[in-house]
Design an enzyme around this catalytic site. Structure first.
Site, PDB file in Angstrom:
ATOM      1  N   ILE A 168       0.838  -1.200   0.000  1.00 25.74           N
ATOM      2  CA  ILE A 168       0.000   0.000   0.000  1.00 25.74           C
ATOM      3  C   ILE A 168       0.869   1.245   0.000  1.00 25.74           C
ATOM      4  O   ILE A 168       0.611   2.200  -0.735  1.00 25.74           O
ATOM      5  CB  ILE A 168      -0.953  -0.018   1.204  1.00 25.74           C
ATOM      6  CG1 ILE A 168      -1.882  -1.224   1.107  1.00 25.74           C
ATOM      7  CG2 ILE A 168      -1.751   1.275   1.280  1.00 25.74           C
ATOM      8  CD1 ILE A 168      -2.664  -1.518   2.378  1.00 25.74           C
ATOM      9  N   ASP A 187      11.438   3.507   5.952  1.00 20.13           N
ATOM     10  CA  ASP A 187      11.280   2.055   5.919  1.00 20.13           C
ATOM     11  C   ASP A 187      12.662   1.441   6.144  1.00 20.13           C
ATOM     12  O   ASP A 187      13.561   1.649   5.328  1.00 20.13           O
ATOM     13  CB  ASP A 187      10.708   1.594   4.579  1.00 20.13           C
ATOM     14  CG  ASP A 187      10.359   0.116   4.589  1.00 20.13           C
ATOM     15  OD1 ASP A 187      11.274  -0.704   4.782  1.00 20.13           O
ATOM     16  OD2 ASP A 187       9.177  -0.229   4.418  1.00 20.13           O
ATOM     17  N   ALA A 247      -3.394   1.603   8.384  1.00 20.53           N
ATOM     18  CA  ALA A 247      -2.647   0.355   8.548  1.00 20.53           C
ATOM     19  C   ALA A 247      -3.272  -0.483   9.664  1.00 20.53           C
ATOM     20  O   ALA A 247      -4.206  -1.246   9.435  1.00 20.53           O
ATOM     21  CB  ALA A 247      -1.177   0.652   8.813  1.00 20.53           C
ATOM     22  N   ARG A 248      -2.756  -0.337  10.872  1.00 24.55           N
ATOM     23  CA  ARG A 248      -3.295  -1.018  12.046  1.00 24.55           C
ATOM     24  C   ARG A 248      -3.319  -0.024  13.192  1.00 24.55           C
ATOM     25  O   ARG A 248      -2.377   0.767  13.375  1.00 24.55           O
ATOM     26  CB  ARG A 248      -2.429  -2.226  12.423  1.00 24.55           C
ATOM     27  CG  ARG A 248      -2.499  -3.391  11.444  1.00 24.55           C
ATOM     28  CD  ARG A 248      -3.852  -4.073  11.477  1.00 24.55           C
ATOM     29  NE  ARG A 248      -3.898  -5.274  10.636  1.00 24.55           N
ATOM     30  CZ  ARG A 248      -4.285  -5.296   9.377  1.00 24.55           C
ATOM     31  NH1 ARG A 248      -4.652  -4.156   8.792  1.00 24.55           N
ATOM     32  NH2 ARG A 248      -4.306  -6.426   8.682  1.00 24.55           N
ATOM     33  N   ASP A 271      -8.778   5.436   9.963  1.00 30.34           N
ATOM     34  CA  ASP A 271      -9.666   4.375   9.487  1.00 30.34           C
ATOM     35  C   ASP A 271      -9.524   3.123  10.337  1.00 30.34           C
ATOM     36  O   ASP A 271     -10.335   2.210  10.244  1.00 30.34           O
ATOM     37  CB  ASP A 271      -9.362   4.049   8.024  1.00 30.34           C
ATOM     38  CG  ASP A 271     -10.406   3.152   7.403  1.00 30.34           C
ATOM     39  OD1 ASP A 271     -11.603   3.512   7.479  1.00 30.34           O
ATOM     40  OD2 ASP A 271     -10.048   2.094   6.855  1.00 30.34           O
ATOM     41  N   GLU A 276     -10.441  -1.492  18.347  1.00 25.19           N
ATOM     42  CA  GLU A 276     -11.346  -1.287  17.219  1.00 25.19           C
ATOM     43  C   GLU A 276     -12.574  -2.169  17.386  1.00 25.19           C
ATOM     44  O   GLU A 276     -12.422  -3.388  17.471  1.00 25.19           O
ATOM     45  CB  GLU A 276     -10.631  -1.616  15.921  1.00 25.19           C
ATOM     46  CG  GLU A 276     -11.417  -1.232  14.674  1.00 25.19           C
ATOM     47  CD  GLU A 276     -10.615  -1.442  13.398  1.00 25.19           C
ATOM     48  OE1 GLU A 276     -10.181  -0.430  12.807  1.00 25.19           O
ATOM     49  OE2 GLU A 276     -10.416  -2.611  13.020  1.00 25.19           O
ATOM     50  N   HIS A 295     -13.233   1.609   9.232  1.00 25.50           N
ATOM     51  CA  HIS A 295     -12.432   0.590   8.543  1.00 25.50           C
ATOM     52  C   HIS A 295     -12.954   0.360   7.117  1.00 25.50           C
ATOM     53  O   HIS A 295     -13.219  -0.773   6.702  1.00 25.50           O
ATOM     54  CB  HIS A 295     -12.446  -0.721   9.336  1.00 25.50           C
ATOM     55  CG  HIS A 295     -11.185  -1.530   9.144  1.00 25.50           C
ATOM     56  ND1 HIS A 295     -10.492  -2.084  10.176  1.00 25.50           N
ATOM     57  CD2 HIS A 295     -10.505  -1.886   8.028  1.00 25.50           C
ATOM     58  CE1 HIS A 295      -9.439  -2.744   9.726  1.00 25.50           C
ATOM     59  NE2 HIS A 295      -9.424  -2.630   8.414  1.00 25.50           N
ATOM     60  N   ILE A 296     -13.058   1.437   6.355  1.00 21.45           N
ATOM     61  CA  ILE A 296     -13.616   1.365   5.004  1.00 21.45           C
ATOM     62  C   ILE A 296     -12.565   1.478   3.908  1.00 21.45           C
ATOM     63  O   ILE A 296     -12.899   1.336   2.724  1.00 21.45           O
ATOM     64  CB  ILE A 296     -14.674   2.465   4.776  1.00 21.45           C
ATOM     65  CG1 ILE A 296     -14.062   3.864   4.982  1.00 21.45           C
ATOM     66  CG2 ILE A 296     -15.876   2.254   5.676  1.00 21.45           C
ATOM     67  CD1 ILE A 296     -14.967   4.992   4.521  1.00 21.45           C
TER      68      ILE A 296
END
Length: 337
Positions: A168, A187, A247-248, A271, A276, A295-296
């Site tokens: 992503i 990264d 992401a998370r 999101d 959650e 979470h869409i």
């Protein structure tokens, strides 16, 4: 798999996802290349019907709601050779027993990356126009002055930081190349040359947080990344900066972020959250600078077709004896979503 050995495929997922993943065109392609009933779906592996189907299955096409593939399940599937997952992450599905058995595993993570990257790009552009805050102001005032120029908004030369060159993250960077923006990348597995190929300048996490107008999180959830954006790192973000998390939720310290947002210093578009969903009394629901979506960003609605297509194309490759395009390897899972 030679053509004279047609795959025998069993669908294992929650039944409600079947129509979206496999509309008529894809159901026809399933039956063209494999022995399967595309209208039948197994949600549990302990029923007599499921055990009977597993006994002859050479391929499992899995999706959301499929139970983990534990050793006892595999014992009921002596001919099983491959697992084709219509979702993104296989961490909750594929167990060590699968790798010990030598199963071939594939996922639709690349397909699911498309809508997440699209959502992220839209949010970044709206954040650059300060659309979220100005919407709140317009709704409260119910008036604005035509022709008034907002001097501190705009996307020209905006600096965007991407945390994680994941599927992503890389797709987000590719989309951003079409805009007049500067992109930074953090990264630990990507060097300067690879970052430059992605259209970004590689930098450390602290510098990214200190200097970017918008920070978008695309790292996987691992023991090393839990709480990656803690109170100290959130404090590095410049006043007025925007944090985007698709992401998370566990990558961001929720109490620390809540304090920063309550101060009015930052804006966040979330999101995903930790936990959650958020508890009903979370202050984030009421804060005007906290934009929450349920979470869409990942595949929903007509986007499910793309996930089903990914699995069907993998099945066609398998039936033709060709390599899979989206194979998952066990050593890569520790740094995958």
């Amino acid at each position: 798999m030679p053509e004279h050995h047609r795959p025998t495929a069993v669908l294992a997922m929650s039944p409600e996802h079947l129509p979206g993943l496999f509309p008529p065109d894809l159901r026809a392609r399933l039956t063209d290349c494999a022995d399967t009933d595309p209208t039948a779906v197994t949600e549990r592996f302990d029923s007599p019907r499921a055990r009977s189907a597993l006994a002859t299955a050479t391929v499992l096409i899995t999706g959301w709601g499929c139970p983990p593939l534990e050793a006892d399940v595999l014992e009921s599937a002596p001919r099983l050779q491959a697992v084709l997952h219509t979702g993104g992450s296989v961490k909750g599905l594929v167990t060590p027993a699968c790798w010990e058995r030598g199963l071939t595993v594939s996922s639709a993570a690349d397909a699911n990356a498309v809508p997440v990257a699209e959502y992220t790009l839209a949010v970044i552009l709206l954040a650059g126009k300060d659309a979220f805050a100005l919407r709140e102001r317009y709704r409260a005032d119910r008036h604005f002055t035509p022709g008034l120029i907002h001097p501190r908004i705009g996307n020209r030369e905006r600096r965007v930081g991407v945390i994680g060159a994941s599927r992503i993250g890389r797709r987000v960077l590719a989309l951003l190349r079409g805009f007049d923006m500067e992109t930074l990348l953090f990264d630990p597995y990507t060097d300067e040359v690879a970052a430059a190929r992605l259209g970004a300048r590689r930098t450390g996490l602290d510098e990214l947080l200190r200097t970017c107008d918008t920070v978008s999180v695309h790292a996987p959830e691992t023991p090393e990344t839990r709480g990656l954006l803690n109170a100290e790192r959130l404090a590095l973000m410049r006043d007025g900066a925007v944090l985007v998390n698709t992401a998370r939720g566990s990558l961001v310290d929720t109490p620390a972020l809540t304090r920063e947002l309550a101060s009015g210093r930052l804006t966040a578009v979330l999101d995903v959250t930790d936990p959650e969903p958020l508890p009903p009394d979370s202050p984030l629901y009421a804060l005007p600078n906290a934009v929450l979506t349920p979470h869409i960003a990942g595949s929903h609605g007509n986007e499910l077709h793309r996930l089903g297509l990914s699995a069907v194309e993998e099945l066609e490759r398998l039936a033709a004896g060709r390599p899979l395009a989206h194979r998952v390897h066990a050593p890569d899972l520790h740094r995958a979503a």
